[in-house]
Design a protein around this motif. Structure first.
Motif, PDB file in Angstrom:
ATOM      1  N   SER A  49       7.263   5.717 -10.048  1.00 52.29           N
ATOM      2  CA  SER A  49       6.317   4.614 -10.211  1.00 52.29           C
ATOM      3  C   SER A  49       6.981   3.344 -10.751  1.00 52.29           C
ATOM      4  O   SER A  49       6.641   2.231 -10.332  1.00 52.29           O
ATOM      5  CB  SER A  49       5.167   5.037 -11.137  1.00 52.29           C
ATOM      6  OG  SER A  49       5.666   5.401 -12.415  1.00 52.29           O
ATOM      7  N   ALA A  50       7.942   3.486 -11.645  1.00 49.26           N
ATOM      8  CA  ALA A  50       8.601   2.306 -12.220  1.00 49.26           C
ATOM      9  C   ALA A  50       9.346   1.525 -11.141  1.00 49.26           C
ATOM     10  O   ALA A  50       9.272   0.288 -11.086  1.00 49.26           O
ATOM     11  CB  ALA A  50       9.556   2.726 -13.333  1.00 49.26           C
ATOM     12  N   PHE A  51      10.054   2.239 -10.260  1.00 50.93           N
ATOM     13  CA  PHE A  51      10.805   1.567  -9.202  1.00 50.93           C
ATOM     14  C   PHE A  51       9.851   0.946  -8.180  1.00 50.93           C
ATOM     15  O   PHE A  51      10.088  -0.155  -7.683  1.00 50.93           O
ATOM     16  CB  PHE A  51      11.746   2.550  -8.519  1.00 50.93           C
ATOM     17  CG  PHE A  51      12.767   1.891  -7.632  1.00 50.93           C
ATOM     18  CD1 PHE A  51      13.732   1.035  -8.157  1.00 50.93           C
ATOM     19  CD2 PHE A  51      12.770   2.126  -6.270  1.00 50.93           C
ATOM     20  CE1 PHE A  51      14.677   0.423  -7.346  1.00 50.93           C
ATOM     21  CE2 PHE A  51      13.713   1.518  -5.445  1.00 50.93           C
ATOM     22  CZ  PHE A  51      14.660   0.668  -5.990  1.00 50.93           C
ATOM     23  N   ALA A  52       8.771   1.671  -7.883  1.00 50.42           N
ATOM     24  CA  ALA A  52       7.773   1.147  -6.949  1.00 50.42           C
ATOM     25  C   ALA A  52       7.119  -0.110  -7.511  1.00 50.42           C
ATOM     26  O   ALA A  52       6.919  -1.098  -6.796  1.00 50.42           O
ATOM     27  CB  ALA A  52       6.719   2.207  -6.653  1.00 50.42           C
ATOM     28  N   ALA A  66       4.303  10.420  -6.555  1.00 50.85           N
ATOM     29  CA  ALA A  66       5.548  10.722  -7.265  1.00 50.85           C
ATOM     30  C   ALA A  66       5.633   9.849  -8.511  1.00 50.85           C
ATOM     31  O   ALA A  66       6.305   8.803  -8.490  1.00 50.85           O
ATOM     32  CB  ALA A  66       6.749  10.501  -6.350  1.00 50.85           C
ATOM     33  N   PRO A  67       4.953  10.237  -9.590  1.00 51.66           N
ATOM     34  CA  PRO A  67       4.921   9.417 -10.811  1.00 51.66           C
ATOM     35  C   PRO A  67       6.292   9.033 -11.341  1.00 51.66           C
ATOM     36  O   PRO A  67       6.455   7.955 -11.925  1.00 51.66           O
ATOM     37  CB  PRO A  67       4.180  10.323 -11.804  1.00 51.66           C
ATOM     38  CG  PRO A  67       3.331  11.214 -10.943  1.00 51.66           C
ATOM     39  CD  PRO A  67       4.153  11.461  -9.715  1.00 51.66           C
ATOM     40  N   THR A 122       0.830  -1.205   0.000  1.00 49.40           N
ATOM     41  CA  THR A 122       0.000   0.000   0.000  1.00 49.40           C
ATOM     42  C   THR A 122       0.865   1.255   0.000  1.00 49.40           C
ATOM     43  O   THR A 122       0.576   2.225  -0.715  1.00 49.40           O
ATOM     44  CB  THR A 122      -0.934   0.013   1.225  1.00 49.40           C
ATOM     45  OG1 THR A 122      -1.776  -1.137   1.181  1.00 49.40           O
ATOM     46  CG2 THR A 122      -1.791   1.269   1.243  1.00 49.40           C
ATOM     47  N   TYR A 123       1.940   1.250   0.792  1.00 46.36           N
ATOM     48  CA  TYR A 123       2.849   2.397   0.814  1.00 46.36           C
ATOM     49  C   TYR A 123       3.489   2.614  -0.554  1.00 46.36           C
ATOM     50  O   TYR A 123       3.680   3.761  -0.994  1.00 46.36           O
ATOM     51  CB  TYR A 123       3.948   2.175   1.857  1.00 46.36           C
ATOM     52  CG  TYR A 123       3.499   2.319   3.291  1.00 46.36           C
ATOM     53  CD1 TYR A 123       2.320   2.978   3.625  1.00 46.36           C
ATOM     54  CD2 TYR A 123       4.261   1.794   4.334  1.00 46.36           C
ATOM     55  CE1 TYR A 123       1.911   3.101   4.940  1.00 46.36           C
ATOM     56  CE2 TYR A 123       3.862   1.921   5.659  1.00 46.36           C
ATOM     57  CZ  TYR A 123       2.689   2.571   5.947  1.00 46.36           C
ATOM     58  OH  TYR A 123       2.295   2.696   7.257  1.00 46.36           O
ATOM     59  N   LEU A 124       3.829   1.520  -1.224  1.00 49.00           N
ATOM     60  CA  LEU A 124       4.429   1.632  -2.557  1.00 49.00           C
ATOM     61  C   LEU A 124       3.424   2.209  -3.555  1.00 49.00           C
ATOM     62  O   LEU A 124       3.789   3.008  -4.422  1.00 49.00           O
ATOM     63  CB  LEU A 124       4.925   0.262  -3.022  1.00 49.00           C
ATOM     64  CG  LEU A 124       6.173  -0.265  -2.301  1.00 49.00           C
ATOM     65  CD1 LEU A 124       6.369  -1.751  -2.571  1.00 49.00           C
ATOM     66  CD2 LEU A 124       7.421   0.520  -2.738  1.00 49.00           C
ATOM     67  N   GLU A 125       2.168   1.804  -3.431  1.00 50.64           N
ATOM     68  CA  GLU A 125       1.122   2.350  -4.300  1.00 50.64           C
ATOM     69  C   GLU A 125       0.959   3.852  -4.074  1.00 50.64           C
ATOM     70  O   GLU A 125       0.812   4.630  -5.027  1.00 50.64           O
ATOM     71  CB  GLU A 125      -0.201   1.637  -4.033  1.00 50.64           C
ATOM     72  CG  GLU A 125      -0.272   0.211  -4.567  1.00 50.64           C
ATOM     73  CD  GLU A 125      -1.608  -0.444  -4.275  1.00 50.64           C
ATOM     74  OE1 GLU A 125      -2.401   0.153  -3.498  1.00 50.64           O
ATOM     75  OE2 GLU A 125      -1.860  -1.538  -4.809  1.00 50.64           O
ATOM     76  N   MET A 126       0.979   4.263  -2.820  1.00 54.55           N
ATOM     77  CA  MET A 126       0.841   5.680  -2.480  1.00 54.55           C
ATOM     78  C   MET A 126       2.003   6.485  -3.044  1.00 54.55           C
ATOM     79  O   MET A 126       1.819   7.605  -3.540  1.00 54.55           O
ATOM     80  CB  MET A 126       0.756   5.841  -0.963  1.00 54.55           C
ATOM     81  CG  MET A 126      -0.511   5.261  -0.350  1.00 54.55           C
ATOM     82  SD  MET A 126      -0.482   5.209   1.468  1.00 54.55           S
ATOM     83  CE  MET A 126      -0.344   6.951   1.856  1.00 54.55           C
ATOM     84  N   LEU A 127       3.209   5.912  -2.984  1.00 51.14           N
ATOM     85  CA  LEU A 127       4.368   6.602  -3.536  1.00 51.14           C
ATOM     86  C   LEU A 127       4.232   6.772  -5.049  1.00 51.14           C
ATOM     87  O   LEU A 127       4.498   7.842  -5.589  1.00 51.14           O
ATOM     88  CB  LEU A 127       5.647   5.832  -3.219  1.00 51.14           C
ATOM     89  CG  LEU A 127       6.923   6.368  -3.881  1.00 51.14           C
ATOM     90  CD1 LEU A 127       7.257   7.754  -3.340  1.00 51.14           C
ATOM     91  CD2 LEU A 127       8.096   5.425  -3.661  1.00 51.14           C
TER      92      LEU A 127
END
Length: 206
Positions: free
Chosen positions: A181-184, A177-178, A168-173
């Motif tokens: 998004s690739a790293f997340a 911060a688009p 969920t934290y990764l989704e929020m990031l």
């Protein structure tokens, strides 16, 4: 007087869940109290006194930072590793070590990336803490032998919950911060594989 080891053998999954929640409240109390005692003489005693004054936080079992007495007799042995569906391991490797190593590598990659990209510091800290919590919880889960299925199942379910929070934290990031998004998404894809491994291990706890 400490509680006899045999006492914990009789706890069911619900009772262990209560103990885990108590332990987390105890940890929260510690971090709420420590700022007011920081750098004062006897700060640890002051914090421990605050915790000890709350009877609902007292316990004979410590669930934070790994398995501690009286859990030593519950720890799994190296001979049982293959029962968890791991590849053949070399002598001395712990059961579940491949899972732990995967989480550790992802956490390390995340921390290095964020050190080089300080503009995402706030989100980075939340995700780094979530990785640390997942790593510690999985270590607890894997350290418990199959002679205490209620506790093992409790910790396994907690692992899956911690993994969901991390995702969920990764989704929020990715949303805030688009450019990250690739790293997340890279981390989220790896977490899918970890979730499958954890689910398979949990399914065997019967």
């Amino acid at each position: 007087m400490s509680t006899p080891r045999t006492h914990h053998r009789n706890w069911d999954e619900f009772r262990w869940e209560q103990e885990i929640r108590r332990d987390e409240r105890r940890i929260n109390c510690y971090f709420r109290t420590i700022p007011s005692c920081l750098d004062l003489p006897g700060e640890e005693e002051m914090v421990n006194g605050t915790i000890a004054a709350q009877s609902d936080l007292l316990s004979t079992v410590s669930l934070s930072g790994g398995v501690t007495a009286p859990w030593s007799y519950l720890q799994i042995t190296g001979d049982e590793a293959e029962e968890h569906g791991e590849p053949a391991h070399t002598e001395g490797r712990r059961p579940g070590e491949y899972l732990i190593e995967s989480i550790d590598k992802l956490a390390s990659q995340w921390n290095v990336h964020c050190a080089l990209n300080p503009e995402i510091q706030y989100a980075a800290l939340s995700i780094a803490c979530a990785y640390a919590k997942l790593l510690a919880r999985c270590a607890d889960f894997l350290d418990i032998a199959d002679n205490n299925i209620p506790l093992k199942r409790c910790l396994g379910k907690r692992c899956l919950g911690d993994l969901l929070v991390l995702n969920t934290y990764l989704e929020m990031l990715a949303e805030s911060a688009p450019h990250e998004s690739a790293f997340a998404e890279f981390h989220q894809k790896r977490l899918i594989g970890l979730r499958e491994q954890l689910s398979n291990m949990l399914a065997k706890c019967k």
